[in-house]
Design a protein around this motif. Structure first.
Motif: not given
Length: 356
Positions: A202-204, A225-227, A245-250
């Motif tokens: 969920r983070r990088n 990452t960010f997923c 889901e990528n929390s940055q790009t959705k």
């Protein structure tokens, strides 16, 4: 210093029922404490809520490689547990498994004894001891689970929170979730078993050892990452895909997978022990440089113990266990030396009978 109030009407135990040292916890630290207590010729008992010795090494990840124990460049958790159990049994401790401790109380001191004794009541019986070491690891533990709809329906049907046998993932496309040592270790450990491995976090930023990350990056394993998992998909009663889901790009991506291994930590609890008059700091038991708790004669070692500069490793837990045992020895025998010499100069006790 907090004390446990003795009951008004309690009799002292018979010598046959009284132990020099009782250890709560049969994991690596508790096992080594039992062995070391044998070197100090102490009558010792281990109590553990699990049905087998070894702690997390045997119950959660017996096929995981352990890298941070001196003398072993790498060793399977089950093999390390086997060696520790064999070592502990040289001291012939009494073993009480499948038993959860409940209450602690001081009891009247026999004539000629300088310090109070303790009675430990469990869900199965009563135990008496002169000293106590709490080596319960993180306490009772359960894996943190995915917080998505219908996750429970996939448990045992492709969704896993632990790995007791690598064969479960043989020839499968495996998605591993997490960013700590356990997640990275399984990425590395399943390479020779799984058909393909994908890691999401969920983070990088990762919490794993630098060397593990170096090895991971050299494998070519896909890392996202960010997923996080948004949904699991099944067909004909089996897991076939995970939607992440990528929390940055959705952006939502569908991954074809046969199995998901979630390694995002554990929910832990000291259980009834947290109600004892001990000083608890962030779910751990505060100790001094002797590994002694707020109660005289009661010590803690391993992950359950808290002090400034604490490093939660099996390797450091072994040292804490030896420190605690030596101070237990001097408490019950003031004439004994705190440091009796090196292990090569001592001999284990073989007088007790192992009871399992």
């Amino acid at each position: 210093m907090t004390q446990v109030d003795p009951p008004a009407a309690s009799s002292a135990p018979d010598d046959s029922d009284l132990f020099d040292l009782t250890i709560i916890g049969g994991g690596p630290v508790g096992l080594f404490a039992a062995f070391y207590a044998g070197l100090r010729h102490m009558k010792t008992k281990i109590i553990d809520s699990l049905e087998e010795l070894g702690g997390q090494l045997t119950t959660l990840y017996p096929e995981k490689l352990i890298f941070d124990v001196a003398g072993f460049p790498k060793i399977l958790a089950r093999d390390l547990a086997h060696q520790l159990i064999q070592q502990a049994m040289e001291a012939a401790p009494t073993i009480s498994l499948g038993e959860t401790v409940r209450h602690l109380e001081a009891i009247p001191t026999p004539e000629g004894t300088a310090h109070p004794l303790y009675r430990i009541t469990s869900d199965k019986g009563v135990h008496h001891t002169k000293t106590l070491i709490i080596a319960a690891g993180a306490g009772a533990f359960s894996p943190k689970k995915l917080r998505i709809r219908d996750a429970a329906t996939f448990e045992g049907q492709g969704l896993h929170y632990a790995c007791r046998s690598k064969s479960v993932f043989a020839g499968k496309r495996v998605l591993i979730v997490g960013g700590g040592d356990s997640a990275i270790d399984w990425c590395l450990n399943l390479r020779d078993t799984a058909e393909a491995i994908t890691l999401i976090h969920r983070r990088n930023q990762f919490r794993a050892h630098e060397d593990s990350m170096r090895q991971l990056q050299a494998t070519g394993i896909a890392i996202h990452t960010f997923c996080e998992i948004q949904q699991l998909e099944s067909a004909e009663g089996r897991l076939v895909a995970a939607h992440i889901e990528n929390s940055q790009t959705k952006e939502v991506r569908r991954l074809d997978v046969d199995a998901v291994l979630v390694q995002i930590g554990f929910d832990t609890s000291l259980g009834p022990i947290k109600e004892w008059p001990l000083k608890i700091e962030r779910g751990s038991i505060a100790v001094n440089s002797h590994m002694e708790t707020a109660l005289p004669g009661i010590f803690a070692a391993g992950d359950v113990a808290a002090f400034d500069g604490k490093l939660k490793l099996i390797a450091t837990g072994f040292g804490e266990a030896a420190t605690a045992v030596n101070y237990c020895k001097t408490r019950i025998d003031p004439k004994a030396k705190f440091f009796p010499g090196h292990s090569s100069e001592m001999t284990p006790q073989h007088e007790s009978t192992v009871t399992i």
